[in-house]
Motif scaffolding. Structure first.
Motif, short mmCIF file in Angstrom:
data_model
loop_
_atom_site.label_atom_id
_atom_site.label_comp_id
_atom_site.label_asym_id
_atom_site.label_seq_id
_atom_site.Cartn_x
_atom_site.Cartn_y
_atom_site.Cartn_z
N ILE A 171 37.28 102.51 13.51
CA ILE A 171 35.87 102.24 13.17
C ILE A 171 35.62 100.74 13.14
O ILE A 171 34.61 100.26 13.65
CB ILE A 171 35.51 102.91 11.84
N ALA A 172 36.54 99.99 12.53
CA ALA A 172 36.40 98.53 12.47
C ALA A 172 36.38 97.92 13.87
O ALA A 172 35.61 96.99 14.14
CB ALA A 172 37.52 97.92 11.63
N ALA A 173 37.19 98.45 14.77
CA ALA A 173 37.21 97.96 16.15
C ALA A 173 35.89 98.28 16.86
O ALA A 173 35.39 97.46 17.63
CB ALA A 173 38.38 98.57 16.91
N GLN A 174 35.33 99.46 16.61
CA GLN A 174 34.05 99.82 17.21
C GLN A 174 32.95 98.89 16.72
O GLN A 174 32.11 98.43 17.51
CB GLN A 174 33.69 101.27 16.86
N VAL A 175 32.95 98.61 15.41
CA VAL A 175 31.93 97.72 14.84
C VAL A 175 32.07 96.32 15.42
O VAL A 175 31.08 95.68 15.79
CB VAL A 175 32.03 97.71 13.30
N LYS A 176 33.30 95.84 15.53
CA LYS A 176 33.54 94.51 16.09
C LYS A 176 33.05 94.44 17.53
O LYS A 176 32.44 93.45 17.95
CB LYS A 176 35.03 94.19 16.02
N GLN A 177 33.29 95.51 18.29
CA GLN A 177 32.85 95.54 19.68
C GLN A 177 31.32 95.60 19.77
O GLN A 177 30.73 94.92 20.60
CB GLN A 177 33.46 96.74 20.39
N LEU A 178 30.67 96.39 18.91
CA LEU A 178 29.21 96.46 18.91
C LEU A 178 28.60 95.10 18.60
O LEU A 178 27.64 94.68 19.25
CB LEU A 178 28.73 97.50 17.89
N ILE A 179 29.15 94.41 17.61
CA ILE A 179 28.62 93.10 17.25
C ILE A 179 28.89 92.10 18.38
O ILE A 179 28.01 91.34 18.78
CB ILE A 179 29.22 92.62 15.92
N GLY A 180 30.09 92.11 18.91
CA GLY A 180 30.46 91.17 19.97
C GLY A 180 29.65 91.32 21.24
O GLY A 180 29.25 90.33 21.87
N ASN A 181 29.34 92.55 21.61
CA ASN A 181 28.62 92.79 22.86
C ASN A 181 27.11 92.64 22.73
O ASN A 181 26.43 92.50 23.74
CB ASN A 181 28.92 94.20 23.38
N ASN A 182 26.58 92.69 21.50
CA ASN A 182 25.13 92.71 21.33
C ASN A 182 24.59 91.56 20.50
O ASN A 182 23.46 91.60 20.05
CB ASN A 182 24.71 94.03 20.68
N THR A 183 25.38 90.53 20.31
CA THR A 183 24.94 89.40 19.50
C THR A 183 23.85 88.61 20.22
O THR A 183 23.95 88.34 21.41
CB THR A 183 26.13 88.45 19.20
N ILE A 184 22.83 88.27 19.46
CA ILE A 184 21.75 87.41 19.95
C ILE A 184 21.96 86.05 19.32
O ILE A 184 22.13 85.94 18.11
CB ILE A 184 20.37 87.98 19.56
N LYS A 185 21.95 85.02 20.13
CA LYS A 185 22.23 83.68 19.62
C LYS A 185 21.11 83.23 18.69
O LYS A 185 19.94 83.23 19.06
CB LYS A 185 22.39 82.69 20.77
N ALA A 186 21.48 82.87 17.47
CA ALA A 186 20.52 82.36 16.48
C ALA A 186 20.38 80.87 16.70
O ALA A 186 21.25 80.10 16.34
CB ALA A 186 20.99 82.67 15.07
N ASN A 187 19.29 80.48 17.32
CA ASN A 187 19.06 79.06 17.55
C ASN A 187 17.62 78.74 17.19
O ASN A 187 16.70 79.39 17.62
CB ASN A 187 19.35 78.69 19.01
N GLY A 188 17.45 77.76 16.36
CA GLY A 188 16.11 77.37 15.98
C GLY A 188 16.13 76.47 14.77
O GLY A 188 17.19 76.09 14.27
N GLU A 189 14.95 76.16 14.31
CA GLU A 189 14.80 75.24 13.20
C GLU A 189 14.24 75.91 11.96
O GLU A 189 14.12 75.28 10.93
CB GLU A 189 13.90 74.08 13.62
N VAL A 190 13.90 77.17 12.06
CA VAL A 190 13.31 77.89 10.93
C VAL A 190 14.43 78.54 10.13
O VAL A 190 15.22 79.31 10.67
CB VAL A 190 12.30 78.96 11.42
N GLY A 191 14.49 78.24 8.85
CA GLY A 191 15.52 78.83 8.00
C GLY A 191 15.11 80.22 7.55
O GLY A 191 14.01 80.41 7.03
#
Length: 108
Positions: free
Chosen positions: A6-26
């Motif tokens: 399950i931990a490996a599945q979660v890691k893969q889901l996060i790794g494959n679907n991450t959206i880069k958080a870039n910006g100036e708004v906190g």
């Protein structure tokens, strides 16, 4: 063994679907008793507020993921999702106050 899978599945889901958080708004959120801040764009901030994006935690790092992926992660390992706001309902066409929007940063 099943927890590792399950931990490996979660890691893969996060790794494959991450959206880069870039910006100036906190974007402030809580993780347990701690208040954390993630800097995102104004569009990402709006999508987080409306429940279209979520924040996932893995190895003390925070990642932006789409809400659909966050729901899949929640089914497997709910503690990995830190922020997932409820999606807002579509506006009623007969609403007499539809022209009067409430700002997101309204302070009482």
């Amino acid at each position: 063994l099943q927890q590792k899978a399950i931990a490996a599945q979660v890691k893969q889901l996060i790794g494959n679907n991450t959206i880069k958080a870039n910006g100036e708004v906190g974007y402030n959120f809580t993780d347990g008793k701690l208040v954390k801040r993630l800097y995102v764009s104004s569009r990402q901030h709006d999508e987080l507020s409306r429940g279209l994006l979520a924040i996932a935690k893995q190895d003390e790092q925070y990642y932006l993921v789409p809400a659909a992926v966050a729901e899949k992660i929640t089914q497997r390992q709910a503690e990995s999702i830190v922020v997932l706001n409820a999606k807002q309902q579509q506006e009623d066409e007969d609403d007499p106050y539809a022209d009067f929007k409430i700002p997101d940063d309204l302070m009482w």
